[in-house]
Design a protein around this motif. Structure first.
Motif, PDB file in Angstrom:
ATOM      1  N   ASP A   1      17.869   7.591  -6.036  1.00  0.00           N
ATOM      2  CA  ASP A   1      18.199   8.734  -5.344  1.00  0.00           C
ATOM      3  C   ASP A   1      16.474   9.198  -4.920  1.00  0.00           C
ATOM      4  O   ASP A   1      16.663   9.364  -3.570  1.00  0.00           O
ATOM      5  N   TRP A   2      15.740   9.398  -5.400  1.00  0.00           N
ATOM      6  CA  TRP A   2      14.718   9.434  -4.978  1.00  0.00           C
ATOM      7  C   TRP A   2      13.611   9.037  -4.078  1.00  0.00           C
ATOM      8  O   TRP A   2      13.412   9.723  -2.692  1.00  0.00           O
ATOM      9  N   LEU A   3      13.768   8.014  -3.797  1.00  0.00           N
ATOM     10  CA  LEU A   3      13.577   7.002  -2.512  1.00  0.00           C
ATOM     11  C   LEU A   3      14.728   7.442  -1.189  1.00  0.00           C
ATOM     12  O   LEU A   3      14.318   7.327  -0.026  1.00  0.00           O
ATOM     13  N   ARG A   4      15.944   7.925  -1.650  1.00  0.00           N
ATOM     14  CA  ARG A   4      16.461   7.736  -0.135  1.00  0.00           C
ATOM     15  C   ARG A   4      16.310   9.105   0.393  1.00  0.00           C
ATOM     16  O   ARG A   4      16.168   9.442   1.271  1.00  0.00           O
ATOM     17  N   GLU A   5      15.751   9.952  -0.520  1.00  0.00           N
ATOM     18  CA  GLU A   5      16.033  12.035  -0.154  1.00  0.00           C
ATOM     19  C   GLU A   5      14.832  11.483   0.647  1.00  0.00           C
ATOM     20  O   GLU A   5      14.764  12.520   1.673  1.00  0.00           O
ATOM     21  N   LYS A   6      14.159  10.904  -0.206  1.00  0.00           N
ATOM     22  CA  LYS A   6      11.990  11.057   0.666  1.00  0.00           C
ATOM     23  C   LYS A   6      11.983   9.804   1.583  1.00  0.00           C
ATOM     24  O   LYS A   6      11.317  10.771   1.971  1.00  0.00           O
ATOM     25  N   VAL A   7      12.490   9.442   1.396  1.00  0.00           N
ATOM     26  CA  VAL A   7      11.798   8.146   2.566  1.00  0.00           C
ATOM     27  C   VAL A   7      13.277   7.266   3.372  1.00  0.00           C
ATOM     28  O   VAL A   7      13.715   7.533   4.863  1.00  0.00           O
ATOM     29  N   GLN A   8      14.658   7.735   3.327  1.00  0.00           N
ATOM     30  CA  GLN A   8      15.473   6.100   3.705  1.00  0.00           C
ATOM     31  C   GLN A   8      15.833   6.933   4.360  1.00  0.00           C
ATOM     32  O   GLN A   8      16.861   7.150   5.355  1.00  0.00           O
TER      33      GLN A   8
ATOM     34  N   ILE B   1       5.984   8.711   4.488  1.00  0.00           N
ATOM     35  CA  ILE B   1       5.453   8.145   3.178  1.00  0.00           C
ATOM     36  C   ILE B   1       4.569   9.094   2.989  1.00  0.00           C
ATOM     37  O   ILE B   1       4.605   9.588   2.047  1.00  0.00           O
ATOM     38  N   GLU B   2       3.683   9.783   4.280  1.00  0.00           N
ATOM     39  CA  GLU B   2       2.833  11.572   3.708  1.00  0.00           C
ATOM     40  C   GLU B   2       3.654  12.243   3.297  1.00  0.00           C
ATOM     41  O   GLU B   2       3.812  12.633   2.467  1.00  0.00           O
ATOM     42  N   ARG B   3       4.994  12.990   4.516  1.00  0.00           N
ATOM     43  CA  ARG B   3       5.893  13.713   3.776  1.00  0.00           C
ATOM     44  C   ARG B   3       6.579  13.450   2.684  1.00  0.00           C
ATOM     45  O   ARG B   3       6.271  14.392   1.643  1.00  0.00           O
ATOM     46  N   ALA B   4       6.867  12.163   1.851  1.00  0.00           N
ATOM     47  CA  ALA B   4       7.089  12.132   0.989  1.00  0.00           C
ATOM     48  C   ALA B   4       6.173  11.875  -0.534  1.00  0.00           C
ATOM     49  O   ALA B   4       6.621  12.109  -1.510  1.00  0.00           O
ATOM     50  N   CYS B   5       4.757  11.959   0.188  1.00  0.00           N
ATOM     51  CA  CYS B   5       4.408  11.858  -1.018  1.00  0.00           C
ATOM     52  C   CYS B   5       2.994  12.948  -1.676  1.00  0.00           C
ATOM     53  O   CYS B   5       2.919  13.528  -2.292  1.00  0.00           O
ATOM     54  N   GLY B   6       2.957  13.751  -0.165  1.00  0.00           N
ATOM     55  CA  GLY B   6       2.175  14.858   0.318  1.00  0.00           C
ATOM     56  C   GLY B   6       1.225  14.429  -0.113  1.00  0.00           C
ATOM     57  O   GLY B   6       0.359  15.180   0.351  1.00  0.00           O
TER      58      GLY B   6
ATOM     59  N   VAL C   1       1.018  -1.146  -0.200  1.00  0.00           N
ATOM     60  CA  VAL C   1      -0.031  -0.182   0.388  1.00  0.00           C
ATOM     61  C   VAL C   1       0.866   1.221  -0.046  1.00  0.00           C
ATOM     62  O   VAL C   1       0.893   2.090  -0.931  1.00  0.00           O
ATOM     63  N   TYR C   2       1.919   1.196   0.783  1.00  0.00           N
ATOM     64  CA  TYR C   2       2.561   2.608   0.699  1.00  0.00           C
ATOM     65  C   TYR C   2       3.656   2.518  -0.344  1.00  0.00           C
ATOM     66  O   TYR C   2       3.835   3.844  -1.471  1.00  0.00           O
ATOM     67  N   ALA C   3       3.721   1.568  -1.088  1.00  0.00           N
ATOM     68  CA  ALA C   3       4.608   1.398  -1.822  1.00  0.00           C
ATOM     69  C   ALA C   3       3.532   2.038  -3.731  1.00  0.00           C
ATOM     70  O   ALA C   3       3.850   2.843  -4.277  1.00  0.00           O
ATOM     71  N   GLY C   4       2.622   1.599  -3.767  1.00  0.00           N
ATOM     72  CA  GLY C   4       1.725   2.700  -4.273  1.00  0.00           C
ATOM     73  C   GLY C   4       1.486   3.732  -4.253  1.00  0.00           C
ATOM     74  O   GLY C   4       1.916   4.824  -5.425  1.00  0.00           O
ATOM     75  N   CYS C   5       1.519   4.469  -3.046  1.00  0.00           N
ATOM     76  CA  CYS C   5       1.242   6.149  -2.990  1.00  0.00           C
ATOM     77  C   CYS C   5       2.734   6.710  -3.677  1.00  0.00           C
ATOM     78  O   CYS C   5       2.935   7.946  -3.900  1.00  0.00           O
TER      79      CYS C   5
END
Length: 494
Positions: free
Chosen positions: A448-455, A467-472, A418-422
């Motif tokens: 790179d995007w996943l590292r910046e937004k999540v990892q 997840i909310e911060r990464a996706c908006g 579910v999180y991956a879909g978002c």
């Protein structure tokens, strides 16, 4: 030293010892001689006793009462230390050591039972594991965790804040759309061609290394080994992956590798400032699975990446029985009922998880006896998948999780989906030329995007907040289900 500094120094040593315990587990699953199993169980029990003593040391309570965080990261570290201290205080030291000892030995018994298709060989050990985990869940529930529910108290260890009722409600919303999509696909005239040929062991391992590199795995801080059930292990500057090889089925190795690389890249991508602190590991298994599942599925099974993979595999293995990249893409994403969760297509996968969730929840709740588990599994599988389980290795013996006491872990796989879909929806919006890179076998822009937004954040934020911060937007199952319907409607002409 201030109380905060003393507490963090103490915690750093505890985290280091936990990494050593994890390395013992990695060794057991990869290279440990079979005859060492009983001794390793004693070793694991001993180190767990040391860890439990440190995690419940009264000095932690004193430090927490006096400590003042210097910044937001420090405040979050104190919050996580307090949560862990209070949870660990609920579990008697003897119980913690016994769980570690029994689950260490249980792994080998499960592996042997699986290889022999002998459920009876495993049941006595599983009885003991379930009893111990039920006792732990009840102790945590009595201490105020999980809202007084033993299963929820165990679930909270993998996905803080989640509840069995909330998971069941989400599954109830997902199931109708998944079943409807599956029925439409299975009713389609389009059928994917299976691969044919021989896929040599060494060549598969070489390809696995190429794939790990393509997805950004840092070989200077990791390694690849073989295991009965693929897993990743470690964090900080030592995060290792494993895979398995079946010479008639290269996808087993390929997608197990990519999946575990997702886990490892998460750990390796965490800000080095959080090393050996409570923030220095993935915040939850749901967020962890979001990384492994987006690597494996939305990226690794995309049309663009499949076109590169087809060319690479043709160069390594020769003719595979499929004519071109389009046929190969259909093969990679073939939808059909199957026994094995780790080999399941994206449409069926979550149905596997829903079944395991219900079974393990009933086991911990005392509504299902271990002696009745095989019959319950086989009955439910037949109802959900329309296929009779042909042997235990394709049934209740296929997964390692229950043998090592990971009750509450299974639902995080679907939560990760579910999180991956978002994340995938947001990634595509932010990196519109992603397919051009994937078609060249280059997943770096996504990594790179996943590292910046999540990892990079590790445990800095609560799971849903990451997840909310990464996706908006607030995470929900909608983006995943929309992605599945769009992808497989195109593939199967629905």
């Amino acid at each position: 030293m201030t109380a905060f500094a003393e507490l963090m120094a103490f915690q750093r040593e505890t985290e280091a010892l936990a990494q050593i315990a994890g390395r013992l587990g990695w060794d057991q699953e990869t290279v440990m001689p079979k005859g060492a199993a009983e001794q390793r169980g004693e070793e694991m029990g001993a180190i767990e006793g040391v860890l439990h003593a440190r995690r419940t040391d009264p000095k932690i309570g004193e430090w927490l009462a006096a400590a003042k965080a210097p910044d937001a990261a420090g405040a979050r570290a104190l919050e996580l230390i307090r949560r862990g201290f209070e949870r660990n205080a609920c579990i008697p030291s003897k119980l913690a050591s016994e769980i570690a000892r029994v689950t260490s030995v249980s792994q080998g018994i499960w592996a042997e039972a699986r290889s022999r298709n002998d459920v009876a060989h495993f049941l006595p050990t599983l009885e003991r594991v379930v009893a111990l985990k039920r006792e732990a869940g009840q102790a945590l529930a009595a201490g105020g965790f999980g809202g007084g529910d033993a299963y929820d108290a165990l679930l909270d260890d993998y996905e803080p804040g989640a509840t069995g009722a909330g998971i069941a409600e989400m599954f109830g919303r997902m199931r109708p759309r998944l079943v409807s999509l599956r029925e439409r696909i299975l009713g389609s005239d389009r059928k994917a061609k299976p691969l044919s040929g021989h896929f040599a062991h060494d060549r598969q391992v070489g390809l696995a290394r190429d794939l790990a590199t393509a997805f950004g795995y840092d070989w200077n801080r990791g390694r690849l080994d073989l295991a009965v059930h693929p897993f990743s292990s470690g964090s900080g500057n030592d995060s290792r992956i494993t895979t398995r090889v079946v010479e008639t089925d290269p996808f087993n190795c390929i997608y197990s590798t990519v999946h575990e690389v997702g886990h490892a890249c998460y750990e390796l991508g965490i800000d080095q400032a959080h090393l050996l602190t409570p923030l220095g590991a993935g915040v939850s298994m749901g967020v962890h699975e979001s990384q492994s599942r987006i690597y494996e599925n939305q990226l690794g099974r995309s049309r663009a990446f499949a076109s590169w993979l087809f060319a690479r595999m043709r160069a390594i293995f020769g003719d595979m029985g499929v004519a071109d990249a389009d046929e190969f893409y259909a093969t990679v994403n073939a939808v059909q009922p199957g026994f094995i969760r780790t080999e399941a297509d994206e449409v069926h996968y979550n149905l596997h998880i829903m079944m395991r969730f219900d079974l393990e929840r009933n086991l911990i709740g005392g509504k299902l006896a271990v002696a009745d588990l095989e019959d319950a599994w086989n009955t439910r599988f037949g109802a959900d998948f329309g296929v009779a389980v042909d042997r235990p290795a394709h049934g209740m013996l296929q997964d390692v999780h229950w043998s090592v006491g990971l009750f509450g872990y299974f639902p995080t796989y679907t939560l990760g989906n579910v999180y991956a879909g978002c994340l995938h929806r947001a990634l595509r919006a932010d990196v519109p030329d992603l397919d051009a890179h994937l078609a060249e076998g280059n997943a770096k822009p996504a990594t790179d995007w996943l590292r910046e937004k999540v990892q990079q954040f590790g445990g800095l934020y609560e799971p849903a907040a990451v997840i909310e911060r990464a996706c908006g937007f607030t995470p929900s199952e909608g983006p995943l289900l929309d992605y599945l319907e769009a992808k497989f409607s195109d593939l199967y002409g629905l």
